[in-house]
Design an enzyme around this catalytic site. Structure first.
Site, short mmCIF file in Angstrom:
data_model
loop_
_atom_site.label_atom_id
_atom_site.label_comp_id
_atom_site.label_asym_id
_atom_site.label_seq_id
_atom_site.Cartn_x
_atom_site.Cartn_y
_atom_site.Cartn_z
N ARG A 23 0.82 -1.23 0.00
CA ARG A 23 0.00 0.00 0.00
C ARG A 23 0.85 1.27 0.00
NH1 ARG A 23 -3.66 -2.84 3.55
NH2 ARG A 23 -5.25 -3.75 2.23
N LYS A 69 3.91 11.51 -11.23
CA LYS A 69 3.08 10.67 -12.10
C LYS A 69 3.80 9.34 -12.32
CE LYS A 69 0.34 13.92 -14.77
NZ LYS A 69 0.08 14.48 -16.12
N GLU A 103 10.74 18.41 -24.40
CA GLU A 103 10.09 18.73 -23.11
C GLU A 103 10.76 19.95 -22.45
OE1 GLU A 103 7.36 17.24 -22.11
OE2 GLU A 103 7.34 15.22 -22.97
N LYS A 157 8.38 23.14 -13.67
CA LYS A 157 7.51 22.01 -13.36
C LYS A 157 7.14 22.00 -11.87
CE LYS A 157 6.14 17.43 -14.12
NZ LYS A 157 6.20 16.21 -14.87
N GLU A 212 -3.49 17.50 -11.19
CA GLU A 212 -3.93 17.91 -12.53
C GLU A 212 -5.43 18.18 -12.62
OE1 GLU A 212 -1.74 16.20 -15.82
OE2 GLU A 212 -3.51 16.36 -17.08
N ARG A 223 -1.89 22.17 -14.19
CA ARG A 223 -0.92 21.14 -14.56
C ARG A 223 -1.15 20.62 -15.99
NH1 ARG A 223 1.74 16.26 -10.95
NH2 ARG A 223 2.98 15.41 -12.66
N ASN A 229 0.92 19.39 -20.73
CA ASN A 229 0.61 18.50 -21.85
C ASN A 229 0.60 19.23 -23.18
OD1 ASN A 229 0.26 16.07 -20.34
ND2 ASN A 229 -1.59 17.00 -19.52
N HIS A 277 0.83 17.35 -26.39
CA HIS A 277 0.71 15.93 -26.07
C HIS A 277 -0.55 15.27 -26.62
CE1 HIS A 277 4.14 16.74 -23.55
NE2 HIS A 277 4.16 15.53 -23.04
N HIS A 336 0.42 12.22 -28.59
CA HIS A 336 0.03 10.87 -28.17
C HIS A 336 -0.70 10.14 -29.30
CE1 HIS A 336 0.29 11.51 -23.52
NE2 HIS A 336 1.42 11.06 -24.03
N HIS A 382 8.69 9.52 -27.94
CA HIS A 382 7.71 10.39 -27.26
C HIS A 382 7.98 11.87 -27.55
CE1 HIS A 382 4.98 12.01 -24.32
NE2 HIS A 382 5.97 12.63 -23.73
N1 GLY Z 1 4.27 15.15 -17.95
C1 GLY Z 1 3.17 15.93 -17.54
C2 GLY Z 1 2.98 16.01 -16.07
O1 GLY Z 1 3.80 15.54 -15.32
O2 GLY Z 1 1.99 16.54 -15.63
#
Ligand code: GLY
Length: 380
Positions: free
Chosen positions: A132, A154, A196, A238, A248, A252, A256, A259, A263, A277
């Site tokens: 957990r 993430k 990025e 960031k 997010e 946040r 993207n 993206h 994607h 990517h």
């Molecule tokens: N790569 C996008 C984020 O971490 O929100």
């Protein structure tokens, strides 16, 4: 945004991610993998850890990490996985969880994710759910991981329905970004990660983008100061966004930029070496700026400027830079629907008012995107 942590490497800088009790430091510097034991030691509840890494990293740099942990009196073992996106699978995830349990990882232990985005996401997700939740430290080894995926918590794996669709938010206890590791990165991976870096300038800081226009060549030529500045500026941007919106629900999503388009292109080309990517993000970012221009949101010329910058460092920028077939526009839009940002069936895009000024657009009509993609495919 720099901090006075108990340990800060003499050869680098530190950026704090401010999340209350879950705050942590990103250590950035040249050669600081050698300091990993000193950084991690004080965070451990017992002097024991398990490293998760891939075969390439194990061959090139595991020895340095092992020595640093030995020097700090930390017992360690390594679980070595195959490199590549295919490792972010249910199969490797279950293998890793069992291997960590076999290595006696307890609730209060720390595991080390030592690798690029694949290892960071997979090991971070295992840490999020094992017993957990156990703690983990990120030692990102690719530019992409150093400026993006290792920061912000993430974690996850891929499903046959799309990338990163099974995962959790789980913040690391520390991030150690050694820029010396970038020297062994294939040039194409370095360029891909750079998309990025440029993203942070494009989404919110025109001054940083202008600095990159001036200094990207030096960064690619191996200039350590330029690399440290680019990575620390990216991590600061960031960290600031993650501190404001960890899960997010708002700002946040700006991370993207490029993206949703990217994607879809990655999905259509099989998430493989055909389109990395960051390459998908580079093309996707140019598309986001072109779409913004077509809709009169941004003065014309901005998309060309973004495109010229990416092209100057060898990144693909248009659909015609993708080798092989692409599906029709409707299929690409269907891929976009798998995007995690999609809410109530509506697609979400990050669009631009100018370079360094972007916003989350939730009301883009699907028919507009379809027509736009049709035109882009026709001009291919
Ligand atoms: N790569 C996008 C984020 O971490 O929100």
């Amino acid at each position: 945004m720099t901090t006075n942590e108990p340990f800060t490497s003499k050869d680098g800088t530190a950026v704090k991610v401010d999340l209350g009790q879950r705050s942590y430091t990103i250590h950035i510097g040249e050669g600081i993998l050698r300091d990993a034991g000193q950084i991690i030691g004080p965070l451990l509840s017992r002097p024991k850890t398990v490293i998760v890494t891939d075969e390439n990293l194990a061959r090139l740099h595991l020895n340095t990490l092992n020595k640093s942990l030995d020097g700090a009196g930390i017992e360690h073992t390594a679980i070595i996985l195959p490199p590549g996106e295919a490792t972010k699978s249910y199969e490797k995830f279950s293998f890793l969880c069992d291997a960590l349990l076999e290595n006696d990882v307890e609730r209060n232990d720390i595991i080390i994710a030592f690798g690029g985005g694949v290892i960071g996401d997979l090991a971070g997700f295992a840490a999020a759910v094992l017993r957990r939740g156990v703690n983990f430290v990120q030692i990102p080894t690719s530019l992409l991981a150093q400026v993006d995926s290792s920061v912000g918590g993430k974690t996850g794996i891929n499903s046959r329905h799309g990338k990163n669709l099974v995962g959790a938010f789980h913040q690391p206890l520390a991030v150690i970004a050694d820029i010396a590791l970038l020297d062994t990165l294939p040039p194409r991976e370095l360029a891909s990660g750079y998309a990025e870096v440029a993203k942070y300038g494009l989404l919110g800081d025109i001054g940083f983008f202008e600095w990159l226009e001036e200094n990207a060549k030096a960064l690619f030529a191996g200039d350590g100061q330029a690399r440290i500045k680019a990575i620390s500026k990216s991590c600061e941007a960031k960290a600031d966004i993650v501190a404001r919106d960890e899960k997010e629900n708002g700002v946040r999503a700006l991370l993207n930029l490029g993206h949703t388009f990217g994607h879809a292109l990655e999905g259509a080309t099989g998430y493989g070496s055909c389109l990395l990517h960051g390459e998908g993000v580079a093309i996707g970012t140019v598309l986001a700026f072109r779409f913004s221009e077509q809709n009169g949101l941004i003065a014309s010329g901005a998309a060309k400027r973004v495109q010229a910058h990416f092209a100057s460092i060898g990144l693909p920028t248009t659909l015609s830079d993708i080798k092989g077939d692409l599906p029709d526009a409707q299929t690409l839009v269907n891929y976009m629907r798998q995007d995690k940002k999609a809410t109530g069936g509506k697609l979400v895009f990050i669009l631009a008012r100018q370079i360094g000024d972007t916003f989350v657009a939730k009301d883009v009509a699907e028919s507009d995107i379809l027509n736009f993609m049709r035109e882009e495919l026709q001009n291919r």
